[in-house]
Design a protein around this motif. Structure first.
Motif, PDB file in Angstrom:
ATOM      1  N   VAL A  56       0.838  -1.205   0.000  1.00  0.00           N
ATOM      2  CA  VAL A  56       0.000   0.000   0.000  1.00  0.00           C
ATOM      3  C   VAL A  56       0.868   1.247   0.000  1.00  0.00           C
ATOM      4  O   VAL A  56       0.613   2.208  -0.752  1.00  0.00           O
ATOM      5  CB  VAL A  56      -0.952  -0.002   1.208  1.00  0.00           C
ATOM      6  N   PRO A  96     -10.352   0.917   3.465  1.00  0.00           N
ATOM      7  CA  PRO A  96     -10.526  -0.500   3.822  1.00  0.00           C
ATOM      8  C   PRO A  96     -10.189  -1.420   2.653  1.00  0.00           C
ATOM      9  O   PRO A  96     -10.075  -0.983   1.505  1.00  0.00           O
ATOM     10  CB  PRO A  96     -12.019  -0.594   4.175  1.00  0.00           C
ATOM     11  N   GLY A  97     -10.078  -2.688   2.968  1.00  0.00           N
ATOM     12  CA  GLY A  97      -9.811  -3.679   1.927  1.00  0.00           C
ATOM     13  C   GLY A  97     -11.027  -3.947   1.074  1.00  0.00           C
ATOM     14  O   GLY A  97     -12.155  -3.559   1.411  1.00  0.00           O
ATOM     15  N   LEU A 100      -7.663  -2.590  -3.518  1.00  0.00           N
ATOM     16  CA  LEU A 100      -6.962  -2.881  -2.268  1.00  0.00           C
ATOM     17  C   LEU A 100      -7.498  -4.167  -1.649  1.00  0.00           C
ATOM     18  O   LEU A 100      -8.722  -4.367  -1.571  1.00  0.00           O
ATOM     19  CB  LEU A 100      -7.165  -1.744  -1.264  1.00  0.00           C
ATOM     20  N   TYR A 101      -6.586  -5.021  -1.204  1.00  0.00           N
ATOM     21  CA  TYR A 101      -6.955  -6.234  -0.465  1.00  0.00           C
ATOM     22  C   TYR A 101      -6.075  -6.275   0.782  1.00  0.00           C
ATOM     23  O   TYR A 101      -4.852  -6.371   0.683  1.00  0.00           O
ATOM     24  CB  TYR A 101      -6.741  -7.483  -1.315  1.00  0.00           C
ATOM     25  N   ARG A 102      -6.698  -6.195   1.930  1.00  0.00           N
ATOM     26  CA  ARG A 102      -5.961  -6.137   3.182  1.00  0.00           C
ATOM     27  C   ARG A 102      -5.705  -7.532   3.738  1.00  0.00           C
ATOM     28  O   ARG A 102      -6.568  -8.416   3.676  1.00  0.00           O
ATOM     29  CB  ARG A 102      -6.754  -5.332   4.221  1.00  0.00           C
ATOM     30  N   SER A 122      -6.759 -11.761   1.507  1.00  0.00           N
ATOM     31  CA  SER A 122      -6.231 -11.583   0.155  1.00  0.00           C
ATOM     32  C   SER A 122      -5.702 -12.915  -0.343  1.00  0.00           C
ATOM     33  O   SER A 122      -5.604 -13.888   0.428  1.00  0.00           O
ATOM     34  CB  SER A 122      -5.105 -10.543   0.140  1.00  0.00           C
ATOM     35  N   GLU A 144      -1.316 -11.441   2.489  1.00  0.00           N
ATOM     36  CA  GLU A 144      -0.579 -10.225   2.748  1.00  0.00           C
ATOM     37  C   GLU A 144      -1.392  -9.057   2.194  1.00  0.00           C
ATOM     38  O   GLU A 144      -2.417  -9.258   1.541  1.00  0.00           O
ATOM     39  CB  GLU A 144       0.789 -10.258   2.055  1.00  0.00           C
ATOM     40  N   ASP A 145      -0.931  -7.826   2.453  1.00  0.00           N
ATOM     41  CA  ASP A 145      -1.540  -6.700   1.753  1.00  0.00           C
ATOM     42  C   ASP A 145      -1.266  -6.844   0.258  1.00  0.00           C
ATOM     43  O   ASP A 145      -0.104  -7.062  -0.147  1.00  0.00           O
ATOM     44  CB  ASP A 145      -0.944  -5.373   2.255  1.00  0.00           C
TER      45      ASP A 145
END
Length: 467
Positions: free
Chosen positions: A32, A48-49, A73-75, A79, A83-84
């Motif tokens: 990120v 947020p994810g 975005l995937y938090r 995911s 991982e981020d």
């Protein structure tokens, strides 16, 4: 392959080359932050994810716009890699992709190695090893059935079955190890008769999985169907008709085909690999044709299905039966489909003779390859042959398609047989426990519960970069 999970990796996840869109993917603790350094629209750290954000990517130093993009975005841990993860969808220009990748590398990311995203998913516990390998199979799937089998494995069907087997064996292994700890007491914690029953049950399941590998290999690699017959039967014409293109040279001169011509076609979700071969005759015209005839016979020995093509106007039913019997004499389990060609030239009496043969436990299809007549019926007959060999319902069953898995199952079966033999012969606990440990290790290597760096490197380097 680099083992650290502390760095952030980046790669192009869509095929290289010009296109409408390109997706660049990052995964790691700084995914990120690295993206934020180039993204000008929002504060991504506060988002947020599972959200999408439109904006521009810019060079941090000059402010030059690289592209208009959508950032997904995937938090962690929700995911693919746990991982981020950031996925940037931009325009599919090779130049733009190179510029974006270079900018991310300058911010501290490194280029991902082949299969590294899926490897991280495995190392972080999102997938076991069998599921990770199913990802590659799913990407490579080119038929409905291979897709179904890979998807079933990805969802954990095969892994669940293996874990169930190992769990039962682990209980007995633990009791045997306990006996070793109390060796001087001469006590038995593991019920030998119960272990014998379990071994018989587990071996039966493992043998069933190994038997499924033959079917799985057909599903994964296609059903090798050799088109064989005498010269001028129309084999090359039939191949062209099935493929709907002029793939093979067609000539009235006998012996035109000297070597194999192979190509694939999907029929109702099943992939067939058709092999056009040299015409079979006892007196080839020259040495080259003789080599072709010999190779044809060798290729029949490697086939999953024999399509024997004959000229309705040239052969009698007894000659066709004799030819098929001779070709399959050493291959009693090879399915053979007799196909009579040139029905547009055959007399009513010739057609009647072969239609009568079809009722004598011999499948006979009547076609005209040159006129494209009877091909739908022929395709239906091909499907009936292979589905009769066990393909029906295979997509929802546990099917072994991976050579590594089959070898591990064979190894496990050998050690299980050794434990069974040891029980029958009254061998000591140490020997029984050692063989059982080896069997558990072999089963565990399939799902990755027991793995080595060399094994992981061998598996994941076969993936594409970006996956």
């Amino acid at each position: 392959m680099v083992q650290t999970l502390s760095d952030t990796i980046v790669a192009l996840s869509t095929p290289p080359g010009a296109g409408a869109l390109a997706v660049v993917r990052l995964s790691g603790p700084d995914a990120v932050g690295i993206t934020q350094a180039l993204f000008s629209k929002k504060n991504l750290a506060g988002q947020p994810g599972h959200t999408l954000h439109y904006g521009t990517l810019r060079e941090p130093a000059s402010g030059e716009i690289l592209d208009e993009v959508v950032v997904a975005l995937y938090r962690a841990p929700r995911s693919y890699t746990r991982e981020d993860v950031v996925e940037i969808s931009g325009h599919g220009s090779d130049f733009i992709v190179r510029q974006i990748l270079a900018a991310f590398l300058r911010q501290g990311a490194r280029l991902a190695e082949a299969g590294e995203f899926t490897k991280r998913a495995f190392l972080n516990g999102a997938l076991d090893l069998a599921q990770a390998e199913a990802v590659a199979d799913l990407i490579a799937a080119d038929s409905a059935l291979s897709h179904q089998v890979a998807l079933n494995q990805l969802r954990g069907g095969f892994s669940d079955e293996l874990r169930g087997l190992r769990a039962q064996l682990v209980q007995f292994a633990a009791l045997l190890e306990l006996e070793l700890d109390f060796g001087e007491e001469d006590v038995e914690f593991a019920d030998r008769s119960g272990l014998a029953r379990l071994l018989a049950e587990v071996q039966g399941v493992v043998r069933g999985l190994l038997r499924s590998f033959e079917l799985g290999n057909v599903i994964k690699n296609g059903i090798t169907t050799v088109i064989a017959g005498r010269p001028n039967a129309g084999k090359s014409t039939l191949l062209n008709a099935l493929l709907r293109e002029e793939r093979a040279i067609v000539s009235a001169i006998p012996g035109t085909t000297r070597d194999f011509i192979e190509d694939e076609v999907s029929i109702d979700g099943l992939r067939f690999r058709f092999v056009d071969t040299a015409g079979l005759r006892d007196n080839p015209a020259d040495e080259v044709e003789a080599i072709g005839v010999r190779r044809t016979r060798e290729r029949i020995g490697q086939a999953a299905l024999l399509l024997y093509l004959f000229d309705l106007t040239e052969l009698t039913p007894s000659e066709v039966q004799a030819d098929i019997a001779e070709l399959t004499a050493a291959l009693p389990k090879l399915p053979a489909l007799a196909v009579g060609n040139k029905r547009d030239l055959a007399s009513p009496a010739q057609l009647a003779a072969f239609q009568a043969l079809a009722g004598e436990n011999q499948t006979v299809e009547i076609i005209s390859a040159g006129q494209r007549q009877g091909l739908e019926e022929l395709q239906a007959a091909l499907l009936a042959q292979v589905r009769g060999a066990g393909l029906a319902g295979a997509g929802s069953a546990t099917i072994v398609t991976n050579v590594r898995h089959a070898r591990a199952l064979e190894e496990a079966l050998g050690y299980l047989a050794a434990v069974e033999q040891g029980l029958a012969q009254g061998r000591g606990t140490e020997l029984l426990a050692a063989d059982l440990r080896h069997a558990l290790a072999a089963l565990g290597s399939i799902t990755g519960e027991i793995s080595t760096d060399d094994l992981l490197t061998s598996i994941f380097t076969q993936f594409c970069i970006g996956k």
